[in-house]
Structures are given as structure tokens and as C-alpha cells.
Design a protein around this motif. Structure first.
Motif, PDB file in Angstrom:
ATOM      1  N   PHE A  58       0.844  -0.841  -0.107  1.00 46.47           N
ATOM      2  CA  PHE A  58       0.219  -0.231  -0.317  1.00 46.47           C
ATOM      3  C   PHE A  58       0.842   1.331   0.339  1.00 46.47           C
ATOM      4  CE2 PHE A  58      -2.249   3.428   2.247  1.00 46.47           C
ATOM      5  CZ  PHE A  58      -2.979   3.803   1.623  1.00 46.47           C
ATOM      6  N   LYS A  59       0.974   2.256  -0.897  1.00 49.09           N
ATOM      7  CA  LYS A  59       1.396   3.587  -0.797  1.00 49.09           C
ATOM      8  C   LYS A  59       0.496   4.870  -0.881  1.00 49.09           C
ATOM      9  CE  LYS A  59       1.517   6.101  -4.314  1.00 49.09           C
ATOM     10  NZ  LYS A  59       1.371   7.032  -4.902  1.00 49.09           N
ATOM     11  N   ALA A  60       0.948   5.606   0.116  1.00 44.88           N
ATOM     12  CA  ALA A  60       0.052   7.154  -0.109  1.00 44.88           C
ATOM     13  C   ALA A  60       1.247   8.168   0.869  1.00 44.88           C
ATOM     14  CB  ALA A  60      -0.883   6.855   0.932  1.00 44.88           C
ATOM     15  N   SER A  61       1.179   9.021   0.155  1.00 44.65           N
ATOM     16  CA  SER A  61       2.547   9.751   0.910  1.00 44.65           C
ATOM     17  C   SER A  61       1.810  10.894   1.967  1.00 44.65           C
ATOM     18  CB  SER A  61       2.152  10.890  -0.289  1.00 44.65           C
ATOM     19  OG  SER A  61       3.079  10.496  -1.360  1.00 44.65           O
ATOM     20  N   LYS A 165      21.363  -2.622  -0.062  1.00 44.43           N
ATOM     21  CA  LYS A 165      21.811  -3.363  -0.297  1.00 44.43           C
ATOM     22  C   LYS A 165      20.178  -3.917  -0.974  1.00 44.43           C
ATOM     23  CE  LYS A 165      25.006  -5.675   2.974  1.00 44.43           C
ATOM     24  NZ  LYS A 165      26.155  -5.059   1.829  1.00 44.43           N
ATOM     25  N   LYS A 166      19.568  -2.782  -0.557  1.00 45.55           N
ATOM     26  CA  LYS A 166      17.827  -3.569  -1.590  1.00 45.55           C
ATOM     27  C   LYS A 166      16.913  -2.493  -1.755  1.00 45.55           C
ATOM     28  CE  LYS A 166      16.859  -6.546   2.736  1.00 45.55           C
ATOM     29  NZ  LYS A 166      16.057  -6.667   3.869  1.00 45.55           N
ATOM     30  N   ILE A 167      17.641  -2.415  -2.768  1.00 42.94           N
ATOM     31  CA  ILE A 167      17.180  -0.974  -3.879  1.00 42.94           C
ATOM     32  C   ILE A 167      16.386  -1.794  -5.281  1.00 42.94           C
ATOM     33  CG2 ILE A 167      18.491   0.791  -5.061  1.00 42.94           C
ATOM     34  CD1 ILE A 167      20.571  -0.127  -4.170  1.00 42.94           C
ATOM     35  N   MET A 168      15.239  -0.506  -5.195  1.00 42.04           N
ATOM     36  CA  MET A 168      14.214  -0.576  -6.729  1.00 42.04           C
ATOM     37  C   MET A 168      14.183   0.391  -7.608  1.00 42.04           C
ATOM     38  SD  MET A 168      11.320  -3.886  -5.270  1.00 42.04           S
ATOM     39  CE  MET A 168      10.589  -1.597  -3.627  1.00 42.04           C
ATOM     40  N   LEU A 169      14.220   0.529  -8.237  1.00 37.58           N
ATOM     41  CA  LEU A 169      13.921   1.772  -9.797  1.00 37.58           C
ATOM     42  C   LEU A 169      12.529   1.908  -9.899  1.00 37.58           C
ATOM     43  CD1 LEU A 169      18.289   1.192 -11.153  1.00 37.58           C
ATOM     44  CD2 LEU A 169      17.163   2.763  -9.747  1.00 37.58           C
ATOM     45  N   VAL A 170      12.390   2.844 -10.271  1.00 33.52           N
ATOM     46  CA  VAL A 170      11.085   3.637 -10.957  1.00 33.52           C
ATOM     47  C   VAL A 170      11.327   3.817 -12.194  1.00 33.52           C
ATOM     48  CG1 VAL A 170       8.910   4.088 -10.462  1.00 33.52           C
ATOM     49  CG2 VAL A 170      10.214   2.997  -8.451  1.00 33.52           C
ATOM     50  N   GLU A 171      10.732   3.620 -13.504  1.00 32.07           N
ATOM     51  CA  GLU A 171      10.478   4.053 -14.668  1.00 32.07           C
ATOM     52  C   GLU A 171       9.346   5.526 -14.146  1.00 32.07           C
ATOM     53  OE1 GLU A 171      10.720   6.539 -17.734  1.00 32.07           O
ATOM     54  OE2 GLU A 171      12.600   5.409 -17.231  1.00 32.07           O
ATOM     55  N   PHE A 200       7.211   0.206 -13.047  1.00 34.84           N
ATOM     56  CA  PHE A 200       7.105   0.660 -14.057  1.00 34.84           C
ATOM     57  C   PHE A 200       6.459   1.833 -12.861  1.00 34.84           C
ATOM     58  CE2 PHE A 200       3.304   2.217 -17.541  1.00 34.84           C
ATOM     59  CZ  PHE A 200       4.799   3.693 -18.315  1.00 34.84           C
ATOM     60  N   ASP A 201       5.899   2.776 -12.956  1.00 30.83           N
ATOM     61  CA  ASP A 201       5.312   3.745 -12.353  1.00 30.83           C
ATOM     62  C   ASP A 201       4.186   4.208 -13.370  1.00 30.83           C
ATOM     63  OD1 ASP A 201       4.001   6.085 -11.289  1.00 30.83           O
ATOM     64  OD2 ASP A 201       5.057   6.956 -10.420  1.00 30.83           O
ATOM     65  N   ALA A 202       3.037   3.972 -13.554  1.00 36.79           N
ATOM     66  CA  ALA A 202       2.371   3.537 -15.048  1.00 36.79           C
ATOM     67  C   ALA A 202       1.571   5.124 -14.905  1.00 36.79           C
ATOM     68  CB  ALA A 202       1.556   2.493 -14.435  1.00 36.79           C
ATOM     69  N   THR A 203       1.425   5.705 -13.232  1.00 35.26           N
ATOM     70  CA  THR A 203       0.179   6.714 -13.579  1.00 35.26           C
ATOM     71  C   THR A 203       0.377   8.033 -13.752  1.00 35.26           C
ATOM     72  OG1 THR A 203       0.857   6.026 -11.121  1.00 35.26           O
ATOM     73  CG2 THR A 203      -1.468   5.523 -12.541  1.00 35.26           C
ATOM     74  N   HIS A 204       1.856   8.162 -13.123  1.00 33.64           N
ATOM     75  CA  HIS A 204       2.879   9.303 -12.762  1.00 33.64           C
ATOM     76  C   HIS A 204       3.729  10.115 -14.478  1.00 33.64           C
ATOM     77  CE1 HIS A 204       3.573  10.003  -8.248  1.00 33.64           C
ATOM     78  NE2 HIS A 204       2.686  10.672  -8.929  1.00 33.64           N
ATOM     79  N   PHE A 239       4.100   0.300 -10.128  1.00 29.33           N
ATOM     80  CA  PHE A 239       3.330   1.196  -9.122  1.00 29.33           C
ATOM     81  C   PHE A 239       2.426   2.650  -9.767  1.00 29.33           C
ATOM     82  CE2 PHE A 239       3.263   5.378  -7.466  1.00 29.33           C
ATOM     83  CZ  PHE A 239       3.928   5.874  -5.996  1.00 29.33           C
ATOM     84  N   MET A 240       0.896   2.233  -8.639  1.00 29.58           N
ATOM     85  CA  MET A 240       0.107   3.412  -9.685  1.00 29.58           C
ATOM     86  C   MET A 240      -0.889   4.006  -8.657  1.00 29.58           C
ATOM     87  SD  MET A 240      -1.720   0.282 -11.808  1.00 29.58           S
ATOM     88  CE  MET A 240      -1.263  -0.203 -13.814  1.00 29.58           C
ATOM     89  N   GLU A 241      -1.159   4.913  -8.582  1.00 30.91           N
ATOM     90  CA  GLU A 241      -2.358   5.765  -8.110  1.00 30.91           C
ATOM     91  C   GLU A 241      -3.951   5.305  -8.419  1.00 30.91           C
ATOM     92  OE1 GLU A 241      -0.652   9.674  -8.514  1.00 30.91           O
ATOM     93  OE2 GLU A 241       0.885   9.359  -6.436  1.00 30.91           O
ATOM     94  N   VAL A 242      -4.251   4.855  -7.446  1.00 29.99           N
ATOM     95  CA  VAL A 242      -5.531   4.511  -7.352  1.00 29.99           C
ATOM     96  C   VAL A 242      -6.420   4.967  -6.512  1.00 29.99           C
ATOM     97  CG1 VAL A 242      -6.950   2.592  -7.371  1.00 29.99           C
ATOM     98  CG2 VAL A 242      -4.464   2.292  -8.017  1.00 29.99           C
ATOM     99  N   HIS A 243      -7.539   5.396  -7.156  1.00 32.83           N
ATOM    100  CA  HIS A 243      -8.310   6.476  -6.137  1.00 32.83           C
ATOM    101  C   HIS A 243     -10.357   5.460  -6.769  1.00 32.83           C
ATOM    102  CE1 HIS A 243     -10.859  10.451  -4.632  1.00 32.83           C
ATOM    103  NE2 HIS A 243      -9.242  10.025  -4.084  1.00 32.83           N
TER     104      HIS A 243
END
Length: 279
Positions: A58-61, A165-171, A200-204, A239-243
Motif C-alpha cells: 500500500f502506498k500513500a504520501s 543493499k535493497k534497491i528498486m528503481l522506478v521509471e 514501472f510507475d504507470a500513473t506518474h 506503481f499505480m495511483e488508485v482512487h
């Protein structure tokens, strides 16, 4: 083959993200608007991901410090926001992620968050990267709109040299003139070559930065085709922003996907990934 990144869950299990692992979905509203809305999204997404065999975070700022206008909604702030995320984590037993904008936020965030996110605008900030690395938490590092995919190796090395040591990269798209982004699918395998799972950040990626005057616009009609292309290209997560009601979201509504539309899209993406495993 990408070495998996292990994400601890509230249940004590591990989510593995990388080659040969289930697709990871990081999804939720852009900013924490209310605890009720967060609970609704988290509960629905958890059920959908369980049905489809996806790993879910779950993500939210808690604070969107990079809004276009000073009057734009930023979120409930560090203390209240982390408290909400902690309760979401406990109730739904799902990992939670949020972004940090200042070094002073890192230690408090690390006590609650399972993954620390570095915003795209701050992907080169050495002190922030090293502070996040020192927590030992997995780091979700967003590629800046102004940074080439090959230059992200420098940011990765900053984290690794600081002990991370635990890195994920986001496009999340690259600047293409004013108020516009474009996705270069070459970035996905390039960043995976650093031995990091790629999200892949599909929404940003369909955002129009500052394109609505005092706020950002977006073209959510392109979320689905870009997601399909990214999954076919071999990403490790989305990665998706869902509302529930994107047209009335307090942040990033124009580039958010509706909660009642997400399952149909994810179902197709799972099918595409299964087919592409054969190639």
C-alpha cells in the motif's frame, strides 16, 4: 537474472521482487486524504492482488512537498500520516510505503514504513540517499524526469556505498518539452542491468507536470497501454495511483486510475506477463 529484493511483511513473511518472482504492485492514493479512503483502497487492492497472485504494497504520501502550488493539498503531515499508515499496515497486514523529502523525516518514517521511497525530484540528493540507506530498509528510488536511465547507476552506487543493499528503481517518464513526459522503454532493461528490480510507475508517467496551471494535469487514458508495454518489456513491478473517484482526488487525480477499473487492467497484465515468460 535480477537478484531479488526481499521486503518484510507485517506477518513475518517476505515478498521477493525480481526475476522469477510474482509481479509486485505498489498502489494507493497519491496523498493520504482520510483514513477511511485509505482503508477502502487498501482493503480492495489486497483482495484483488490475492486473487490475481500479485504481491501488494500500500502506498500513500503523508506529505507531498513538491506540489505545483503553495495552496495545493499536501497531506496530513509526518506524524498523523505515519500513524494512519501504521494502522493500515496492522489492520490489513500489508507492507506500506511513503516518500521522504528531508533527512529529518527518515528515522521516524523507518519506524513505520516497510519501504522508503525517494521522490524523482530528489533522486540525486546524496545526504537523503545515504540517510535512507543507513536505515537498512528497502529503498524505492524514482528516476528523475531530468535524469537518463544510465545515470541512475550513480544514485544506486551512492546507496550501496552507504550500506544500502535493497534497491528498486522506478521509471516514471522523462521530460519531453514543457508540461509533458514520455516513456522510453529502453530505460527498463538499462536500469535492470544495475542488478536492481525495476518498477514501472504507470500513473506518474502519464502526468502533465504543471499542465493545469496551478496543478498537474494527466492523461489517464494512456495508463493501460503503457502498462501493457512495460509488462511485456519485462519489469518486476508496477506503481499505480488508485482512487475511488479520481476526478475529485485532492492530488494527482488526472493521472490516477479508478478503483473500480483496476482489476480488469491487472487481469490483462498478469496474462501478458505469463505469455512473455515463454520468450
Amino acid at each position: 537474472m535480477i537478484s531479488p529484493v526481499a521486503i518484510a511483511t507485517p506477518t513475518g513473511d517476505l515478498i521477493q521482487v525480481g526475476s522469477g518472482q510474482p509481479l509486485l504492485l505498489i498502489a494507493g492514493p497519491c496523498a493520504l486524504e482520510s483514513e477511511e479512503l485509505a482503508r477502502r483502497v487498501a482493503g480492495t487492492m489486497q483482495e484483488i492482488c490475492t486473487r490475481l497472485g500479485l504481491s501488494y504494497v500500500f502506498k500513500a504520501s503523508f506529505d507531498k512537498a513538491n506540489r505545483t502550488s503553495l495552496s495545493s493539498y499536501r497531506g496530513p503531515g509526518l506524524e498523523q500520516g505515519l500513524a494512519i499508515l501504521s494502522r493500515i499496515r496492522e489492520e490489513f497486514q500489508v507492507p506500506v510505503i511513503s516518500d521522504v523529502h528531508e533527512i529529518s523525516q527518515v528515522q521516524a518514517a523507518a519506524k513505520v514504513l516497510d519501504i522508503i521511497q525517494i521522490p524523482a525530484f530528489l533522486c540525486r540528493q546524496t545526504d537523503l540517499l545515504t540517510a535512507a540507506a543507513h536505515t537498512g530498509k528497502p529503498i524505492n528510488l524514482k528516476k528523475g524526469q531530468f535524469v537518463s536511465p544510465w545515470d541512475m547507476e550513480n544514485a544506486v552506487n551512492k546507496i550501496r556505498e552507504a550500506g544500502g543493499k535493497k534497491i528498486m528503481l522506478v521509471e516514471r517518464g522523462a521530460s519531453f518539452g514543457y508540461n509533458n513526459l514520455v516513456v522510453d522503454m529502453r530505460a527498463l532493461p538499462i536500469m535492470r542491468s544495475f542488478n536492481c528490480p525495476v518498477i514501472f510507475d504507470a500513473t506518474h508517467s502519464v502526468q502533465l507536470p504543471g499542465g493545469a496551471g496551478g496543478s498537474s494535469g494527466g492523461q489517464r487514458e494512456f495508463i493501460a497501454p503503457l502498462s501493457r508495454a512495460a509488462v511485456a518489456a519485462g519489469i518486476d513491478g508496477l506503481f499505480m495511483e488508485v482512487h475511488p473517484d479520481p476526478d475529485h482526488a485532492l492530488c494527482d487525480g488526472p493521472n490516477s486510475i479508478a478503483l473500480d477499473q483496476i482489476e480488469a487492467l491487472l487481469t490483462k497484465l498478469v496474462q501478458i506477463r505469463q505469455v512473455c515468460k515463454e520468450f
